[in-house]
Design a protein around this motif. Structure first.
Motif, PDB file in Angstrom:
ATOM      1  N   ARG A  11      31.388 -69.708   1.769  1.00  0.00           N
ATOM      2  CA  ARG A  11      31.341 -68.468   1.286  1.00  0.00           C
ATOM      3  C   ARG A  11      32.005 -67.405   2.233  1.00  0.00           C
ATOM      4  N   TRP A  47      22.077 -67.653  -0.434  1.00  0.00           N
ATOM      5  CA  TRP A  47      23.147 -66.498  -0.840  1.00  0.00           C
ATOM      6  C   TRP A  47      23.837 -67.132  -1.798  1.00  0.00           C
ATOM      7  N   ARG A  49      26.415 -64.814  -2.717  1.00  0.00           N
ATOM      8  CA  ARG A  49      27.715 -64.227  -2.155  1.00  0.00           C
ATOM      9  C   ARG A  49      27.399 -63.699  -1.031  1.00  0.00           C
ATOM     10  N   SER A  50      28.475 -63.182  -0.116  1.00  0.00           N
ATOM     11  CA  SER A  50      28.107 -62.381   1.115  1.00  0.00           C
ATOM     12  C   SER A  50      27.625 -61.142   0.672  1.00  0.00           C
TER      13      SER A  50
END
Length: 169
Positions: A11, A47, A49-50
């Motif tokens: 990611r 997660w 995404r970031s």
């Protein structure tokens, strides 16, 4: 764990695999002092995404609270035999969730991370341990409780992250 590290790498999120309870907070303090935004997260966090583009960045730290509400409660007590001082009120606040804590590059945030590391390294606390809800209690005390009896605080400001953004529930 290796799976989490591989996912973070995929990611594009920098990661650090550590050992011990105090290590992530000690490393966070050093990175914050170097001007980095740091997210300390439990290995249980997955997660999608970031998190960095979703942080407000207008406080020293951002953290979720444990429980379904982000507001505290007013607690009242009434003891008629006390006469004119028979009623009292206090405010309670939900515990902060140490599973995801985002620090912004400020002196107060770096100091808070350093205080967390120092407490964990020395196991200094009311009950002597920080397992279970203890880490939540420690984080909450260091952020919300005033300094007293030679016990300093960082003075960090807090933005509450929304739990529903962090869980699959």
């Amino acid at each position: 764990d290796k799976e989490s590290a591989d996912l973070a790498q995929a990611r594009g999120v920098a990661w650090y695999l550590h050992g011990g309870l105090a290590a992530p907070w000690r490393v966070a303090s050093q990175l914050i002092r170097a001007g980095c935004v740091v997210v300390v997260a439990s290995s249980r966090v997955r997660w999608a995404r970031s998190p960095f583009p979703h942080l407000a960045g207008d406080t020293d730290l951002e953290a979720a609270q444990i429980g379904s509400t982000s507001r505290g409660s007013v607690i009242g007590v009434h003891d008629p035999p006390m006469g004119w001082s028979a009623y009292g009120q206090t405010m309670t606040t939900p515990l902060l969730d140490p599973s995801v804590v985002a620090f912004h590059p400020t002196n107060a945030a770096a100091e808070l991370a350093a205080q967390l590391a120092a407490r964990l390294e020395s196991r200094r606390g009311d009950d002597g341990s920080y397992g279970g809800g203890g880490m939540s209690l420690l984080l909450t005390r260091l952020v919300h409780q005033p300094a007293h009896d030679g016990d300093t605080r960082s003075g960090a400001t807090l933005r509450v992250l929304r739990n529903r953004c962090l869980t699959a529930d």
